[in-house]
Enzyme design. Structure first.
Site, PDB file in Angstrom:
ATOM      1  N   SER A  21       0.820  -1.210   0.000  1.00  0.00           N
ATOM      2  CA  SER A  21       0.000   0.000   0.000  1.00  0.00           C
ATOM      3  C   SER A  21       0.857   1.265   0.000  1.00  0.00           C
ATOM      4  O   SER A  21       0.581   2.225  -0.734  1.00  0.00           O
ATOM      5  CB  SER A  21      -0.925   0.015   1.223  1.00  0.00           C
ATOM      6  N   ASP A 312      -7.133  -7.947   4.111  1.00  0.00           N
ATOM      7  CA  ASP A 312      -6.268  -8.721   3.221  1.00  0.00           C
ATOM      8  C   ASP A 312      -5.695  -9.969   3.886  1.00  0.00           C
ATOM      9  O   ASP A 312      -5.198 -10.857   3.191  1.00  0.00           O
ATOM     10  CB  ASP A 312      -5.123  -7.844   2.713  1.00  0.00           C
TER      11      ASP A 312
END
Length: 430
Positions: A21, A312
């Site tokens: 990210s 996730d």
């Protein structure tokens, strides 16, 4: 690909790949900012390289010597139009966040991806940005890529209540808000990972966050920075679980990111009785060394506000639950259906093939444990996290082979995953 099976006594230290990210966002912010951005420990997985190549295509000078990346940002106004569609591969983060970045440009851009990405819905990003006077449309008036972004230099602020907790949707809106005239207000359903908010501040921008309400006044100008990317806790999660479920195992993971919006898996492991220790904590870079060891595990219920903090990691948490005593309930996780694949169904289908007692629900999974696992032919569905989860599951298989179809998907976020696993095995070999 034949997976490694029937292994205990995993021992060693792993340096997991850089945070996916933050790697994506470091390129994006560097491209939007004015001045040089220097990025250390960038994740050179396929998804993040898709972001890097996309901004190169848009005219941003980017240098990569294999160790350090330098982005020579000249501000959003310096981005250049591209004649052909930009292919972002399998990266949902790239395509969704770039919708917000490109929404305010004075030109039209088409973003496309691979066959898997082009089946993923984009309306939840398109709709709010179009409410800001954006002009974004999907293929033949659908919500699916290729996505056409007809830049609108006059974006308007808005107040938007998030219908789902999604860092990607929130980030796309924030990128658009930085270009809009006036104050945009975002009200989150549940707090999701906050890397974009933190990096707005890091790059000299202004943002206010009070509980679940986020305020950004635009337009803003950003300034290039130095970014040191910590290790990705989502990648570390696979080895944490391997240590917890394989007998006589202890694994140490260094420089793992511990941003509080990402550490839900650590809370769940502790709730399930897993043995974890954090050391060498670096508060400035939000990183630490995490050590996990084989543990007696108990079931729990996972739902509500913690889901965005571990979305996730849910595939590998599901595997962890197959080895815990009792019934684990995962709920409120509808978001899993719109990842690289429908991860709810994928996890249930593939672990069931291996003998797990697991059932898919509308918003999660029901898992009874502990259950032994056996050999099977399984598939990643082209999803990196499903592929890695299945290899960790295979370590528990005492009888039969485990063959994984589409194992190459793992390279999306962790190109050296199988190599790193080998270093932990007794003798360092299969």
């Amino acid at each position: 690909m034949k997976l490694v099976t029937n292994k205990q006594n995993l021992q060693g230290t792993i340096v997991v790949p850089a945070d996916k990210s933050i790697s994506h966002r470091s390129i994006m912010f560097g491209a939007m900012a004015k001045g040089k951005t220097t990025i250390h420990n960038f994740l050179r997985g396929e998804d993040c390289l898709s972001t890097l190549e996309a901004f190169k295509a848009l005219g941003v000078p980017i240098e990569d010597d294999g160790a350090v990346i330098q982005v020579h940002g000249q501000g959003l106004e310096a981005l250049k139009s591209v004649d052909s569609p930009i292919d972002v591969g399998n990266s949902g983060t790239t395509i969704r966040l770039m919708m917000g970045i490109l929404a305010g440009t004075p030109f039209t851009t088409v973003l496309t991806g691979d066959a898997s990405l082009n089946k993923r819905p984009m309306a939840r990003v398109m709709d709010p940005i179009n409410q800001m006077n954006g002009q974004i449309s999907g293929f033949q008036h659908t919500q699916f890529p290729p996505i056409t972004i007809q830049g609108s230099p006059h974006l308007k602020p808005m107040t938007y209540e998030m219908p789902v907790a999604s860092a990607q949707v929130k980030s796309a809106i924030l990128f658009a808000a930085l270009q809009a005239e006036g104050e945009t207000v975002i009200v989150e359903k549940e707090s999701s990972r906050n890397h974009t908010e933190e990096m707005i501040r890091q790059f000299g921008g202004s943002i206010t966050v009070e509980e679940k309400t986020i305020r950004v006044k635009g337009p803003q100008s950003l300034t290039g920075q130095t970014v040191i990317v910590p290790g990705d806790i989502s990648s570390a999660a696979f080895f944490l679980v391997a240590a917890l479920i394989c007998k006589d195992s202890q694994i140490q993971l260094t420089n793992v990111g511990i941003n509080p919006t990402r550490t839900g898996i650590l809370d769940i492991i502790k709730e399930m009785g897993g043995l974890l220790e954090l050391s060498e904590i670096d508060e400035q870079n939000q990183s630490a060394t995490i050590t996990a060891q084989a543990s007696e595990l108990k079931s729990c219920t996972i739902g509500g506000a913690i889901i965005p903090r571990l979305i996730d990691e849910l595939p590998i948490i599901a595997l962890l639950a197959t080895q815990a005593n009792g019934r684990t309930i995962i709920k409120d996780a509808q978001e899993l259906k719109v990842k690289e694949t429908n991860r709810i169904d994928a996890v249930a289908n593939e672990l069931t093939k291996m003998g797990a007692c697991i059932e898919a629900t509308e918003d999660g999974l029901l898992i009874n444990g502990p259950t032994p696992l056996h050999g099977a032919n399984v598939t990643s569905y082209g999803d990196h996290r499903i592929g890695m989860m299945l290899q960790i599951a295979a370590l528990l298989v005492e009888e039969g082979e485990v063959k994984l179809d589409q194992a190459e998907a793992v390279s999306v976020s962790y190109p050296d995953f199988f190599t790193d696993l080998m270093t932990l095995l007794p003798g360092g070999a299969v």
